[in-house]
Design a protein around this motif. Sequence first.
Motif, PDB file in Angstrom:
ATOM      1  N   TYR A  27      39.383  29.424  92.364  1.00  0.00           N
ATOM      2  CA  TYR A  27      38.957  29.756  93.726  1.00  0.00           C
ATOM      3  C   TYR A  27      39.545  28.824  94.792  1.00  0.00           C
ATOM      4  CZ  TYR A  27      35.975  31.747  97.321  1.00  0.00           C
ATOM      5  OH  TYR A  27      35.525  32.399  98.439  1.00  0.00           O
ATOM      6  N   ASN A  28      39.470  27.531  94.575  1.00  0.00           N
ATOM      7  CA  ASN A  28      39.946  26.580  95.582  1.00  0.00           C
ATOM      8  C   ASN A  28      41.463  26.585  95.750  1.00  0.00           C
ATOM      9  OD1 ASN A  28      37.338  25.700  96.166  1.00  0.00           O
ATOM     10  ND2 ASN A  28      37.382  24.136  94.570  1.00  0.00           N
ATOM     11  N   LYS A  29      42.163  27.156  94.777  1.00  0.00           N
ATOM     12  CA  LYS A  29      43.623  27.204  94.841  1.00  0.00           C
ATOM     13  C   LYS A  29      44.128  28.512  95.444  1.00  0.00           C
ATOM     14  CE  LYS A  29      44.120  24.308  90.696  1.00  0.00           C
ATOM     15  NZ  LYS A  29      44.683  24.228  89.326  1.00  0.00           N
ATOM     16  N   LEU A  30      43.217  29.455  95.649  1.00  0.00           N
ATOM     17  CA  LEU A  30      43.604  30.760  96.164  1.00  0.00           C
ATOM     18  C   LEU A  30      43.666  30.745  97.692  1.00  0.00           C
ATOM     19  CD1 LEU A  30      41.341  33.011  93.893  1.00  0.00           C
ATOM     20  CD2 LEU A  30      43.826  32.740  93.717  1.00  0.00           C
ATOM     21  N   PRO A  31      44.623  31.474  98.275  1.00  0.00           N
ATOM     22  CA  PRO A  31      44.696  31.560  99.744  1.00  0.00           C
ATOM     23  C   PRO A  31      43.537  32.391 100.284  1.00  0.00           C
ATOM     24  CG  PRO A  31      46.264  33.060  98.733  1.00  0.00           C
ATOM     25  CD  PRO A  31      45.694  32.236  97.610  1.00  0.00           C
TER      26      PRO A  31
END
Length: 211
Positions: A27-31
């Motif tokens: 989640y935190n790596k997704l735009p």
Amino acid sequence: MKRKTDMTLITTTLICLLPIVLALVLYNKLPNQIAIHWNYAGTPDNFAPKAIAVWGLPILMAGIHIFSYLMIQNDPKKANVSSVLKQLGKWIIPVMSLILIPVTLFKAMGYNIPIQILVPVILGVIIIIFGNYFPKCKQNYTVGIKLSWTLNSKENWNKTHHMAGYLWVIGGICIVVGSFLNMNWLLIILIVAVLVGVPIMYSYSLYKKGI
């Protein structure tokens, strides 16, 4: 009487939702905006908020799956459906969810996944499998070429599905091979239109002959 729990429905529905676990890990790596559709060249042309991709897509796939599963299970003539096609109908959405949603997430993270090849290959393989088992599929209301003429006549149904079986296998092979040759999506759409249109016209011609 206590109704028996359908473990296959539960299992396949959970598989549809399984990509949520991967999405939460990433989640935190997704735009903030994630591509959910690509054109024939593999260029994204439609985006959705991250939350929609993480939660909405798996839930949508699960909803479609449950609907199609119940349609198959409650078909009055489900015994006429080829066992392979019946299982394919029950598992096709979960498998697609397990493949396409992770691909969507990894594409959003910048991984070079040839979506313009992957999607047509999956489509072509599904068409080939259906075509291979069409001749073995007897009259039913959920799987097959369900027209007023095929449902009204067993002979019309059998002849239409026998012809369509060969046509779909050939068409599916063309799509799979063409995907590696950068086939334009317009051509793929044309092939699919032929796979649908020709059996309909053939069935109608049989009907006009009294079959």
